[in-house]
Motif scaffolding. Structure first.
Motif, PDB file in Angstrom:
ATOM      1  N   ALA B 327      -8.743  -0.959 -47.477  1.00  0.00           N
ATOM      2  CA  ALA B 327      -9.581  -1.966 -46.831  1.00  0.00           C
ATOM      3  C   ALA B 327      -9.981  -1.458 -45.446  1.00  0.00           C
ATOM      4  CB  ALA B 327      -8.810  -3.278 -46.699  1.00  0.00           C
ATOM      5  N   PRO B 328     -11.145  -1.878 -44.954  1.00  0.00           N
ATOM      6  CA  PRO B 328     -11.604  -1.363 -43.663  1.00  0.00           C
ATOM      7  C   PRO B 328     -10.697  -1.783 -42.503  1.00  0.00           C
ATOM      8  CG  PRO B 328     -13.228  -2.869 -44.640  1.00  0.00           C
ATOM      9  CD  PRO B 328     -12.127  -2.733 -45.613  1.00  0.00           C
ATOM     10  N   ASP B 329     -10.128  -2.953 -42.556  1.00  0.00           N
ATOM     11  CA  ASP B 329      -9.278  -3.426 -41.459  1.00  0.00           C
ATOM     12  C   ASP B 329      -7.984  -3.998 -42.027  1.00  0.00           C
ATOM     13  OD1 ASP B 329     -11.259  -3.341 -39.077  1.00  0.00           O
ATOM     14  OD2 ASP B 329     -12.358  -4.361 -40.677  1.00  0.00           O
ATOM     15  N   TYR B 330      -6.946  -3.908 -41.254  1.00  0.00           N
ATOM     16  CA  TYR B 330      -5.748  -4.646 -41.648  1.00  0.00           C
ATOM     17  C   TYR B 330      -5.027  -5.178 -40.418  1.00  0.00           C
ATOM     18  CZ  TYR B 330      -2.564  -0.638 -40.731  1.00  0.00           C
ATOM     19  OH  TYR B 330      -1.846   0.352 -40.171  1.00  0.00           O
ATOM     20  N   TYR B 331      -4.311  -6.263 -40.664  1.00  0.00           N
ATOM     21  CA  TYR B 331      -3.551  -6.894 -39.590  1.00  0.00           C
ATOM     22  C   TYR B 331      -2.120  -6.980 -40.108  1.00  0.00           C
ATOM     23  CZ  TYR B 331      -2.557 -10.301 -35.838  1.00  0.00           C
ATOM     24  OH  TYR B 331      -2.064 -10.953 -34.743  1.00  0.00           O
ATOM     25  N   LEU B 332      -1.237  -6.241 -39.436  1.00  0.00           N
ATOM     26  CA  LEU B 332       0.156  -6.183 -39.867  1.00  0.00           C
ATOM     27  C   LEU B 332       0.981  -7.134 -39.011  1.00  0.00           C
ATOM     28  CD1 LEU B 332       2.488  -4.932 -41.440  1.00  0.00           C
ATOM     29  CD2 LEU B 332       2.554  -3.116 -39.738  1.00  0.00           C
ATOM     30  N   HIS B 333       1.649  -8.060 -39.663  1.00  0.00           N
ATOM     31  CA  HIS B 333       2.443  -9.057 -38.953  1.00  0.00           C
ATOM     32  C   HIS B 333       3.893  -8.648 -38.870  1.00  0.00           C
ATOM     33  CE1 HIS B 333      -0.857 -11.823 -38.902  1.00  0.00           C
ATOM     34  NE2 HIS B 333      -1.117 -11.399 -40.106  1.00  0.00           N
ATOM     35  N   ASP B 334       4.619  -9.347 -38.044  1.00  0.00           N
ATOM     36  CA  ASP B 334       6.033  -9.038 -37.833  1.00  0.00           C
ATOM     37  C   ASP B 334       6.729 -10.305 -37.389  1.00  0.00           C
ATOM     38  OD1 ASP B 334       8.480  -7.707 -37.091  1.00  0.00           O
ATOM     39  OD2 ASP B 334       7.761  -7.720 -35.015  1.00  0.00           O
ATOM     40  N   THR B 335       7.384 -10.979 -38.318  1.00  0.00           N
ATOM     41  CA  THR B 335       8.203 -12.120 -37.914  1.00  0.00           C
ATOM     42  C   THR B 335       9.589 -11.925 -38.515  1.00  0.00           C
ATOM     43  OG1 THR B 335       7.870 -13.594 -39.798  1.00  0.00           O
ATOM     44  CG2 THR B 335       6.188 -13.630 -38.076  1.00  0.00           C
ATOM     45  N   VAL B 336      10.514 -12.742 -38.070  1.00  0.00           N
ATOM     46  CA  VAL B 336      11.866 -12.585 -38.575  1.00  0.00           C
ATOM     47  C   VAL B 336      12.439 -13.965 -38.882  1.00  0.00           C
ATOM     48  CG1 VAL B 336      12.742 -12.397 -36.206  1.00  0.00           C
ATOM     49  CG2 VAL B 336      14.127 -11.550 -38.072  1.00  0.00           C
ATOM     50  N   VAL B 396       3.565 -17.302 -38.286  1.00  0.00           N
ATOM     51  CA  VAL B 396       4.568 -17.331 -37.224  1.00  0.00           C
ATOM     52  C   VAL B 396       5.217 -18.710 -37.172  1.00  0.00           C
ATOM     53  CG1 VAL B 396       4.927 -17.241 -34.731  1.00  0.00           C
ATOM     54  CG2 VAL B 396       3.472 -15.541 -35.839  1.00  0.00           C
ATOM     55  N   ARG B 397       4.405 -19.732 -37.270  1.00  0.00           N
ATOM     56  CA  ARG B 397       4.937 -21.094 -37.182  1.00  0.00           C
ATOM     57  C   ARG B 397       5.921 -21.404 -38.309  1.00  0.00           C
ATOM     58  NH1 ARG B 397       2.567 -24.478 -33.436  1.00  0.00           N
ATOM     59  NH2 ARG B 397       0.744 -23.567 -32.424  1.00  0.00           N
ATOM     60  N   ILE B 398       5.590 -20.976 -39.534  1.00  0.00           N
ATOM     61  CA  ILE B 398       6.525 -21.298 -40.627  1.00  0.00           C
ATOM     62  C   ILE B 398       7.817 -20.472 -40.496  1.00  0.00           C
ATOM     63  CG2 ILE B 398       4.776 -22.134 -42.279  1.00  0.00           C
ATOM     64  CD1 ILE B 398       6.039 -19.211 -43.562  1.00  0.00           C
ATOM     65  N   SER B 399       7.702 -19.279 -39.928  1.00  0.00           N
ATOM     66  CA  SER B 399       8.916 -18.468 -39.708  1.00  0.00           C
ATOM     67  C   SER B 399       9.821 -19.148 -38.684  1.00  0.00           C
ATOM     68  CB  SER B 399       8.552 -17.067 -39.213  1.00  0.00           C
ATOM     69  OG  SER B 399       7.784 -16.392 -40.171  1.00  0.00           O
ATOM     70  N   VAL B 400       9.208 -19.617 -37.607  1.00  0.00           N
ATOM     71  CA  VAL B 400       9.982 -20.290 -36.559  1.00  0.00           C
ATOM     72  C   VAL B 400      10.609 -21.572 -37.116  1.00  0.00           C
ATOM     73  CG1 VAL B 400       9.848 -21.459 -34.325  1.00  0.00           C
ATOM     74  CG2 VAL B 400       8.667 -19.280 -34.673  1.00  0.00           C
ATOM     75  N   ALA B 401       9.822 -22.287 -37.918  1.00  0.00           N
ATOM     76  CA  ALA B 401      10.332 -23.542 -38.489  1.00  0.00           C
ATOM     77  C   ALA B 401      11.531 -23.289 -39.404  1.00  0.00           C
ATOM     78  CB  ALA B 401       9.213 -24.259 -39.249  1.00  0.00           C
ATOM     79  N   ALA B 402      11.616 -22.097 -39.986  1.00  0.00           N
ATOM     80  CA  ALA B 402      12.741 -21.764 -40.868  1.00  0.00           C
ATOM     81  C   ALA B 402      13.918 -21.192 -40.081  1.00  0.00           C
ATOM     82  CB  ALA B 402      12.279 -20.774 -41.930  1.00  0.00           C
ATOM     83  N   GLY B 403      13.886 -21.355 -38.769  1.00  0.00           N
ATOM     84  CA  GLY B 403      14.981 -20.839 -37.948  1.00  0.00           C
ATOM     85  C   GLY B 403      14.770 -19.406 -37.519  1.00  0.00           C
ATOM     86  N   GLY B 404      13.540 -18.924 -37.659  1.00  0.00           N
ATOM     87  CA  GLY B 404      13.248 -17.536 -37.315  1.00  0.00           C
ATOM     88  C   GLY B 404      12.660 -17.380 -35.931  1.00  0.00           C
ATOM     89  N   SER B 405      12.031 -16.250 -35.718  1.00  0.00           N
ATOM     90  CA  SER B 405      11.471 -15.984 -34.400  1.00  0.00           C
ATOM     91  C   SER B 405      10.153 -15.218 -34.522  1.00  0.00           C
ATOM     92  CB  SER B 405      12.478 -15.221 -33.552  1.00  0.00           C
ATOM     93  OG  SER B 405      12.127 -15.317 -32.193  1.00  0.00           O
ATOM     94  N   LEU B 406       9.546 -14.951 -33.357  1.00  0.00           N
ATOM     95  CA  LEU B 406       8.180 -14.423 -33.341  1.00  0.00           C
ATOM     96  C   LEU B 406       8.080 -12.991 -33.821  1.00  0.00           C
ATOM     97  CD1 LEU B 406       6.964 -15.662 -29.826  1.00  0.00           C
ATOM     98  CD2 LEU B 406       6.933 -16.885 -32.011  1.00  0.00           C
ATOM     99  N   THR B 407       9.060 -12.173 -33.427  1.00  0.00           N
ATOM    100  CA  THR B 407       8.939 -10.752 -33.711  1.00  0.00           C
ATOM    101  C   THR B 407      10.303 -10.103 -33.876  1.00  0.00           C
ATOM    102  OG1 THR B 407       8.300  -8.603 -32.724  1.00  0.00           O
ATOM    103  CG2 THR B 407       8.475 -10.471 -31.216  1.00  0.00           C
ATOM    104  N   GLY B 408      10.415  -9.265 -34.898  1.00  0.00           N
ATOM    105  CA  GLY B 408      11.676  -8.596 -35.174  1.00  0.00           C
ATOM    106  C   GLY B 408      11.733  -7.199 -34.606  1.00  0.00           C
ATOM    107  N   GLU B 409      10.548  -6.569 -34.415  1.00  0.00           N
ATOM    108  CA  GLU B 409      10.562  -5.192 -33.930  1.00  0.00           C
ATOM    109  C   GLU B 409       9.276  -4.731 -33.270  1.00  0.00           C
ATOM    110  OE1 GLU B 409      11.562  -2.940 -37.425  1.00  0.00           O
ATOM    111  OE2 GLU B 409       9.619  -3.250 -38.356  1.00  0.00           O
ATOM    112  N   HIS B 410       8.167  -5.422 -33.459  1.00  0.00           N
ATOM    113  CA  HIS B 410       6.920  -4.943 -32.863  1.00  0.00           C
ATOM    114  C   HIS B 410       6.785  -5.320 -31.399  1.00  0.00           C
ATOM    115  CE1 HIS B 410       4.802  -4.694 -37.054  1.00  0.00           C
ATOM    116  NE2 HIS B 410       5.826  -3.886 -36.928  1.00  0.00           N
ATOM    117  N   GLY B 411       7.423  -6.394 -30.995  1.00  0.00           N
ATOM    118  CA  GLY B 411       7.317  -6.861 -29.622  1.00  0.00           C
ATOM    119  C   GLY B 411       6.363  -8.038 -29.497  1.00  0.00           C
ATOM    120  N   VAL B 412       6.388  -8.655 -28.323  1.00  0.00           N
ATOM    121  CA  VAL B 412       5.563  -9.834 -28.063  1.00  0.00           C
ATOM    122  C   VAL B 412       4.176  -9.415 -27.588  1.00  0.00           C
ATOM    123  CG1 VAL B 412       5.333 -11.910 -26.641  1.00  0.00           C
ATOM    124  CG2 VAL B 412       7.580 -11.251 -27.526  1.00  0.00           C
TER     125      VAL B 412
END
Lengths: 370, 470
Positions: B327-336, B396-412
Motif C-alpha cells: 500500500a502507498p501509505d501505512y500507519y503503524l500503531h503501538d498500544t499496550v 488508543v481509547r479502547i486500549s486504555v479502557a481495557a487497563g492499557g496505556s498509550l504506547t509500549g515502545e514507540h514513545g509519546v
C-alpha cells in the motif's frame, strides 16, 4: 496553634513512638496516600522535617535525618491487586517482604525481592533501592517497578508508569523513586512485575567462583563468602544437572541463602562486576565476614573495627567508578554514609526540588546532603 | 553572525545543513508527521554537541536530537524551527569490559550485536527496525522489540550515559557499578525522547548468547486460540524469549514479500522462541507445543536449523516493509494492554477497522500485550487520512479502557502527546512537567513533545485549598 492544626490534620492517624526511632513528638501512620500528602503539605508550609519509616531495617543507610515528625507506612500494609495471569502485583509499602513472597509463592510466583529480608518492608526496600541475590539472573528491583503512587514532599499525590509489563507512556517515575531514600516523598503504592518460580533449585559449591560463573549459563547467583563459594542454580532437573556438570561440582537440592552478616556495622562495596575478585582479595586479609556477589559487583562485609581500612577500600571502589556505602551502623558510627557525591549533584538537587522544594521529605539523606 | 554561520565556524560547512532542499531529509521521521528545521548539524564529538547546544541557545532556537529517524511517534520531528542535532556520526564502540561497552549514540542497534558476536554476546533489545535504528534513538524511546519479553526493554540494558544538558554542560549518569548512589537519573533519561538532554555516549549491557535456541511457528484457525495460547503459556510458568503474533492479512502481505513458507490460510500465527540450555529449551518447547495444541493449533512447526529460524524472524521483522510494498501509505500503531485482555481488545480493533472501512493488519508482541495494529491506506484518497487518524484515536481509547496505556515502545512524541490526559491526571502531568523543568528550565530541548500544552499550569495548591476550605 501549629500543634492544633497538626492534631486536626492527622486526627486518628497518630501512632505510638517507634522503638529505636529518633525521638519526635509525633509519629503519624497514614492509611491513604492523600493523608500522607496532607502531612507533607503541612510540613512544607511550616518548614518541618519528616522522617519516613518502614520497619527501620534500612534506616542506617543514607545521611542522618533530624526529624520533627515521623511518618510510618505501618498502616499502608495491603496487597491491593494481584493478577497472577499478568504476572503483576500492586502492593502498599508497609507490606513485609516475607509476607508478600509467601503469598505469591502460593501460585508459584515471586517478586524477586531480597531473599533474607528479615523485617524489611516492600516500601523500605524499594526506597533503599535494594535487590536480592537473584539479580544476577533477573536484574535489579528497579527493573520490576511498573507503577508508583507517591505522596510528594510538597503534598501532591502523583502517579507514574502503569500496571503493564511494557509501557513507555511518560517519564519513568517508578525507576526514579527506586533508591530515592524517601527524598521525593512517601511511596504509597507500587505495581511490581513478577516472575514464575522455577521448579527445581540447587546449589553447587565451588573453589573458583569467577570460573564457575564463566562456565555456567545465567545462574541465579554466585556468592563467595569467607569459607565458601556457591553457585545457585534453577530450572528443570535436567538443566541443573547439565549446569553442575559444566561447572564441575555436585548439586545439592534447594537454595540456602547466606545468613545476614553479623556485627554492628555493615558496609557494601559496589564496583564493576569484573572487579569483585580484586575487592575480595583486599577484604579477605582483614579477617572480617564478607559476602560477594560475583557477576553483579556487590561485596557486603562487616565493618566493625576497621575504620582505617574503610577509607582505603572506599578510595579503591570510587577509583573504579563505584562506591562504598553503609548498610547498617550504630547511631554513633562516624563512618561517612555515602562517600564522594556523584558528578550530577546539581541536577539531582533540582530533581529533588521538583518534588520536595521545601525539604520536608527525608531532608539531607542523599549523597551531597540533598 | 547568524546561527548557521556560527555553526559552520564550529563544525565546518560540510557538517551544517541549512538549504531547504537538504533539510527535506530531516523534517520528518518514519511516522506521519512533518516539522520545521532551522538547520541540521552532524557533530562527531561530545564537545561539538555541547557547542551546538550553547550556540542554538544564544540564538533562541530550540534543539532537537535525532538518530536515524526511524521513530514513528514524531519524537524527532521539531514542532517549531529547531536546530536538529543528528548523532549518526557518533558511532564508535569502545570495548570496556567483559559484558559492557561504551558506545556512541549513532551506533546502529544491529551493528552492536554484530560487533560483539565473536565474544558470544549480543545487545538484547531488538526493535524491528534494528538494522537501521540507532542506540541513541533506542535510548530516547526506551525501545522494545520481540526479545524484550524476557529481557526487558532498553532501560534494563543501559547502565549509564554521558549527556549534554540544556545548558550545554556535560554530565555522567549511572555507571558500570550496580546501583550508583543518588537518584537514578539514568532511568529517567531513558525514554525521555530527547527532552532532558542529548545523550552523547551510552554504557550498554551485553547479554550472553544462549547455548540453545528453539523457535516454533504455531498456526491457528482463530485469533482467540492464538491469544489463549499466549495466556496459557505465560500462566504455565514459562516466560519465552519472544512470543509474537501475526494475523492473516499480515501473513499474506509478509509471505508475498519474504516467501518464508508462512501459512497464508491461517487466521493467526504465533512465533514462539525459547532460549537457554539444551535440556531446558527442549522441555519448554514441548510445553508450548502441548499448550498450543490444547488451544486448537492446527499445526506446529519447529525451525529445524538456524537458516529456518532466520527466515521466520526475517518474515516477522520485515512485516512493515512488506506492507509498504502493498500500500502507498501505512500507519503503524503501538498500544499496550494487560496480556489477559488481548482477545477482547483485538476483537474491538477489528471492529474499528470495519466501522471506518480501513484495511487493518496486525503483527505484535503478544507476550507482553504490546499491540501494533497497522493501517494500510492511500493518503491520496479523499478523507482517508482523517479516517485513519480517527481510527487511531479510537484504538488508543479502547486500549486504555481495557487497563492499557498509550504506547509500549514507540514513545509519546507528538503523536500521542494530546492523549496523555487519557492515562494521567492533571497532577500527574504537572509532576512530569516539573521533572522535565528540573533538567531543562527554559524548555529548549525538544519542546512540545510528550506532555500536552498546559501540563505545568495545574495549580494543585489552589485546587487543594479551595477543596479544603469550609
Amino acid at each position: 496553634m501549629l500543634k492544633q492544626e497538626l492534631a486536626r490534620l492527622a486526627k486518628g492517624l497518630f501512632a505510638e513512638p517507634i522503638p529505636g526511632a529518633p525521638p519526635v513528638e509525633h509519629t503519624i501512620a497514614p492509611t491513604l496516600a492523600e493523608e500522607a500528602a496532607a502531612v507533607f503539605r503541612f510540613a512544607s508550609e511550616y518548614g518541618l522535617r519528616v522522617l519516613l519509616w518502614g520497619s527501620g531495617a534500612h534506616q542506617a543507610m543514607g545521611n542522618l535525618v533530624t526529624p520533627d515528625l515521623i511518618m510510618t507506612t505501618a498502616a499502608l500494609d495491603q496487597v491491593v491487586d494481584w493478577q497472577p495471569e499478568d504476572l503483576t502485583v500492586v502492593v502498599q509499602p508497609g507490606v513485609l517482604i516475607v509476607d508478600l513472597e509467601a503469598k505469591l509463592e502460593q501460585q508459584g510466583q515471586t517478586a524477586i525481592l531480597p531473599e533474607s529480608p528479615g523485617v524489611s518492608t516492600v516500601g523500605g526496600t524499594i526506597a533503599a533501592g535494594l535487590s536480592g541475590w537473584r539479580r544476577l539472573r533477573y536484574g535489579p528491583t528497579r527493573d520490576r517497578m511498573l507503577e508508583v503512587r507517591l505522596a510528594t514532599g510538597d503534598g501532591r499525590v502523583v502517579r507514574g508508569g502503569g500496571r503493564l509489563v511494557k509501557n513507555v507512556t511518560g517519564y519513568d517515575l517508578p525507576r526514579l523513586v527506586t533508591g530515592s531514600f524517601g527524598s521525593l516523598g512517601l511511596i504509597s503504592e507500587v505495581c511490581l512485575k513478577l516472575w514464575p518460580l522455577t521448579t527445581e533449585r540447587a546449589m553447587v559449591h565451588v573453589d573458583d567462583p569467577a570460573a564457575a560463573l564463566a562456565a555456567s549459563y545465567r545462574p541465579d547467583a554466585v556468592i563467595e563468602s569467607n569459607d565458601l563459594a556457591t553457585v545457585y542454580l534453577a530450572g528443570s532437573a535436567e538443566e541443573i544437572a547439565a549446569q553442575a556438570s559444566a561447572i564441575g561440582g555436585e548439586p545439592s537440592a534447594g537454595h540456602h541463602w547466606p545468613d545476614p552478616l553479623p556485627g554492628r556495622t555493615e558496609a557494601v562495596i559496589r564496583v564493576p562486576a569484573s572487579a569483585v575478585s580484586a575487592i575480595v582479595a583486599m577484604i579477605r586479609p582483614l579477617g572480617v565476614a564478607f559476602q560477594a556477589a560475583h557477576g553483579v559487583g556487590e561485596i557486603r562485609f562487616v565493618a566493625d573495627g576497621i575504620v582505617d581500612e574503610i577509607g582505603a577500600l572506599r578510595k579503591t571502589a570510587e577509583s573504579l567508578g563505584g562506591a562504598l556505602v553503609v548498610a547498617r551502623a550504630p547511631d554513633d558510627s562516624t563512618i561517612e554514609r555515602w562517600g564522594s557525591p556523584p558528578g550530577s549533584i546539581e541536577l539531582q538537587r533540582r530533581v529533588k526540588a521538583a518534588f520536595d522544594p521545601r525539604g520536608a521529605a527525608n531532608a539531607g539523606i542523599l549523597p551531597g546532603g540533598i | 553572525m547568524s546561527l548557521v554561520e556560527e555553526l559552520k565556524a564550529i563544525l565546518g560547512s560540510d557538517r551544517v545543513h541549512s538549504h531547504p532542499l537538504e533539510l527535506l531529509v530531516y523534517n520528518k521521521d518514519a511516522g506521519v508527521t512533518t516539522g520545521a528545521v532551522a538547520a541540521a548539524v552532524l557533530p562527531e564529538t561530545t564537545q561539538e554537541v555541547a557547542a551546538c547546544v550553547r550556540t542554538a541557545r544564544r540564538h533562541g532556537v530550540p534543539v532537537v536530537a535525532r538518530g536515524a529517524g526511524t521513530g514513528l511517534a514524531g519524537g524527532a520531528v521539531p514542532t517549531e524551527p529547531a536546530l536538529l542535532v543528528v548523532l549518526t556520526r557518533m558511532n564508535q564502540v569502545w570495548d570496556l569490559d567483559g559484558t559492557t561497552a561504551w558506545i556512541g549514540p549513532g551506533v546502529l542497534n544491529l551493528d552492536l550485536s554484530r560487533h560483539t558476536a565473536d565474544k558470544g554476546l549480543h545487545y538484547a533489545p531488538d526493535p524491528s527496525s534494528q538494522a537501521a535504528c540507532t542506540i541513541g534513538g533506542n535510548v530516547a524511546t526506551n525501545a522494545g522489540g520481540p526479545h524484550c519479553l524476557a529481557e526487558g526493554t532498553t532501560v534494563a540494558h543501559i547502565l549509564g550515559m554521558e549527556m549534554v544538558t540544556a545548558d550545554g554542560d556535560v554530565v555522567h549518569l549511572g555507571g558500570q557499578s550496580p546501583d550508583p548512589i543518588g537518584l537514578d537519573l539514568r532511568g529517567v533519561v531513558v525514554g525521555s525522547e530527547g527532552t532532558l538532554g542529548i545523550v552523547t555516549k551510552v554504557l550498554v549491557k551485553l547479554t550472553e548468547n544462549p547455548p540453545a535456541v528453539r523457535t516454533l511457528l504455531l498456526t491457528f484457525e482463530t485469533i482467540r486460540d492464538a491469544a489463549a495460547t499466549v495466556s496459557a503459556t505465560i500462566a504455565s510458568g514459562i516466560v519465552p524469549a519472544a512470543l509474537e503474533m501475526m494475523d492473516q492479512p499480515m501473513v499474506i502481505a509478509v509471505e508475498a514479500f519474504t516467501r518464508g513458507g508462512l501459512p497464508v490460510d491461517a487466521a493467526a500465527v504465533l512465533i514462539a522462541e525459547v532460549v537457554g540450555l539444551d535440556a531446558g529449551v527442549a522441555a519448554e518447547a514441548a510445553t508450548i507445543e502441548r499448550i498450543a495444541v490444547e488451544q486448537g493449533a492446527t499445526s506446529v512447526k519447529v525451525a529445524a536449523d538456524e537458516e529456518e529460524r532466520a527466515l521466520l524472524w526475517k518474515a516477522r521483522k520485515n512485516a512493515f516493509g512488506a506492507v509498504a510494498q502493498a500500500a502507498p501509505d501505512y500507519y503503524l500503531h503501538d498500544t499496550v494492554v494487560p496480556r489477559t485482555r488481548l482477545v477482547e481488545v483485538m476483537a474491538k480493533i477489528y471492529e474499528i477497522g470495519d466501522t471506518h472501512g480501513i484495511k487493518m493488519l496486525n503483527v505484535f508482541h503478544a507476550g507482553d500485550g504490546n499491540l501494533h495494529p497497522l493501517v494500510a491506506y492511500d493518503a491520496r484518497e479523499p478523507g482517508m487520512a482523517e479516517k485513519v487518524r480517527a481510527a487511531a484515536e479510537e484504538m488508543v481509547r479502547i486500549s486504555v479502557a481495557a487497563g492499557g496505556s498509550l504506547t509500549g515502545e514507540h514513545g509519546v512524541g507528538l503523536e500521542k502527546r494530546d492523549l496523555m490526559t487519557l492515562v494521567f491526571d492533571p497532577v500527574d502531568l504537572d509532576a512530569q512537567a516539573r521533572l522535565r523543568e528540573a533538567f531543562d528550565p527554559d524548555g529548549v530541548l525538544n519542546p512540545g513533545k510528550i506532555l500536552p500544552r498546559g501540563s505545568r499550569c495545574y495549580d494543585y495548591g489552589m485546587a487543594v485549598l479551595s477543596e479544603g476550605e469550609e
